[in-house]
Design a protein around this motif. Structure first.
Motif, mmCIF file in Angstrom:
data_model
loop_
_atom_site.group_PDB
_atom_site.id
_atom_site.type_symbol
_atom_site.label_atom_id
_atom_site.label_comp_id
_atom_site.label_asym_id
_atom_site.label_seq_id
_atom_site.Cartn_x
_atom_site.Cartn_y
_atom_site.Cartn_z
ATOM 1 N N ALA A 151 0.975 -1.325 -0.219
ATOM 2 C CA ALA A 151 0.227 0.002 -0.011
ATOM 3 C C ALA A 151 0.970 1.342 -0.077
ATOM 4 C CB ALA A 151 -0.970 -0.051 1.259
ATOM 5 N N LEU A 152 1.925 1.245 0.680
ATOM 6 C CA LEU A 152 2.812 2.363 0.701
ATOM 7 C C LEU A 152 3.573 2.556 -0.476
ATOM 8 C CD1 LEU A 152 4.722 1.903 4.160
ATOM 9 C CD2 LEU A 152 2.863 3.581 3.561
ATOM 10 N N ALA A 153 3.776 1.409 -1.236
ATOM 11 C CA ALA A 153 4.436 1.495 -2.624
ATOM 12 C C ALA A 153 3.493 2.253 -3.672
ATOM 13 C CB ALA A 153 4.842 0.029 -2.972
ATOM 14 N N GLN A 209 1.401 6.474 -7.270
ATOM 15 C CA GLN A 209 0.672 7.413 -7.354
ATOM 16 C C GLN A 209 1.161 9.027 -7.272
ATOM 17 O OE1 GLN A 209 -2.764 7.146 -4.591
ATOM 18 N NE2 GLN A 209 -3.927 8.930 -5.562
ATOM 19 N N MET A 210 2.166 9.260 -6.153
ATOM 20 C CA MET A 210 2.518 10.464 -6.112
ATOM 21 C C MET A 210 3.193 10.970 -7.226
ATOM 22 S SD MET A 210 5.060 11.894 -3.226
ATOM 23 C CE MET A 210 6.606 11.097 -4.058
ATOM 24 N N VAL A 211 4.205 9.988 -7.654
ATOM 25 C CA VAL A 211 5.176 10.422 -8.818
ATOM 26 C C VAL A 211 4.254 10.424 -9.934
ATOM 27 C CG1 VAL A 211 6.945 9.499 -10.301
ATOM 28 C CG2 VAL A 211 7.132 9.079 -7.686
ATOM 29 N N LEU A 219 -5.200 0.169 -6.057
ATOM 30 C CA LEU A 219 -4.320 -0.897 -5.684
ATOM 31 C C LEU A 219 -4.028 -0.689 -4.149
ATOM 32 C CD1 LEU A 219 -2.208 -1.705 -8.755
ATOM 33 C CD2 LEU A 219 -3.658 -3.180 -7.849
ATOM 34 N N GLY A 220 -3.681 0.865 -3.955
ATOM 35 C CA GLY A 220 -3.338 1.029 -2.456
ATOM 36 C C GLY A 220 -4.605 0.690 -1.820
ATOM 37 N N ASN A 221 -5.665 0.978 -1.887
ATOM 38 C CA ASN A 221 -6.914 0.824 -1.151
ATOM 39 C C ASN A 221 -7.088 -0.904 -0.958
ATOM 40 O OD1 ASN A 221 -7.690 3.441 -0.950
ATOM 41 N ND2 ASN A 221 -8.878 3.485 -2.782
ATOM 42 N N THR A 249 -2.311 -10.447 -2.280
ATOM 43 C CA THR A 249 -1.417 -9.299 -1.953
ATOM 44 C C THR A 249 -0.238 -9.362 -3.134
ATOM 45 O OG1 THR A 249 -1.807 -9.327 0.526
ATOM 46 C CG2 THR A 249 0.239 -8.571 -0.176
ATOM 47 N N ALA A 250 0.184 -10.752 -3.403
ATOM 48 C CA ALA A 250 1.280 -10.709 -4.526
ATOM 49 C C ALA A 250 0.737 -10.116 -5.442
ATOM 50 C CB ALA A 250 1.464 -11.948 -4.312
ATOM 51 N N ARG A 251 -0.406 -10.179 -6.287
ATOM 52 C CA ARG A 251 -1.008 -9.976 -7.438
ATOM 53 C C ARG A 251 -1.113 -8.355 -7.401
ATOM 54 N NH1 ARG A 251 -5.640 -13.878 -6.513
ATOM 55 N NH2 ARG A 251 -4.980 -15.802 -7.754
ATOM 56 N N ALA A 252 -1.528 -7.838 -6.457
ATOM 57 C CA ALA A 252 -1.584 -6.336 -6.067
ATOM 58 C C ALA A 252 -0.085 -5.647 -6.127
ATOM 59 C CB ALA A 252 -2.623 -5.949 -5.149
#
Length: 185
Positions: A10-12, A17-19, A46-48, A99-102
């Protein structure tokens, strides 16, 4: 570990998203504006999903723990317990697979923003890719450990196979992002 992997993912996603957001609307990046808008939306989604997987992983772990605590005094109880444990372990392998997929998808987004996004934030994209790869690897570990605990691994073999393929994709995406960072530094 599974919850932490999802949280790292989620942090990634937030970094990717920021970039992408730092790229949108800039004249220098007009050619990729549409791609970066879509990337920002996809990263947010994806973060959600990964944030939700933090709790789902904890719930899956609780189900495994509860199954192991079932009584096994009689043959009937022992059989019911074994079935509950197997079911819970399969569930506990499916959640980190998600999780691995996302996380793999996030790693690929991070690679895209590292290569084509705002160069002032390329290192942020690199960190996103590294975190996403770590999230994927951690999730894959959890898939594998839950499958290893199964008496009959046959129903879980496709999960392990998919997990390995996802990790390969995440690693390749991370390498692409790292190369972009190194070129920019």
């Amino acid at each position: 570990g599974g919850s932490v992997a999802a949280h790292a993912g989620a942090l990634a996603a937030a970094l990717a998203q920021m970039v992408a957001g730092l790229t949108v609307g800039k004249k220098k990046y007009a050619a990729v504006d549409g791609e970066m808008k879509e990337t920002a939306l996809r990263a947010a989604s994806l973060g959600n999903r990964l944030a939700a997987l933090v709790a789902e992983d904890a719930t899956a772990y609780e189900r495994v723990s509860a199954a192991y605590q079932l009584p096994k005094d009689s043959d009937e109880q022992s059989a019911a317990r074994a079935a509950a444990v197997a079911d819970a372990l399969l569930g506990a392998a499916r959640v980190p697979l998600e999780t691995a997929r996302a996380a793999t998808d996030v790693a690929e987004l991070a690679a895209a923003v590292a290569e084509r996004g705002n160069t002032n934030a390329v290192t942020d994209a690199g960190v996103a890719a590294l975190l996403a790869e770590a999230a994927c690897r951690g999730a894959v570990y959890n898939v594998r450990v839950n499958v290893a605990a199964l008496d009959d691994k046959t129903p879980a073999e496709p999960l392990v196979t998919e997990a390995a393929a996802l990790l390969g994709r995440a690693q390749r995406a991370s390498q692409v992002a790292q190369a972009a960072v190194e070129r920019a530094l």
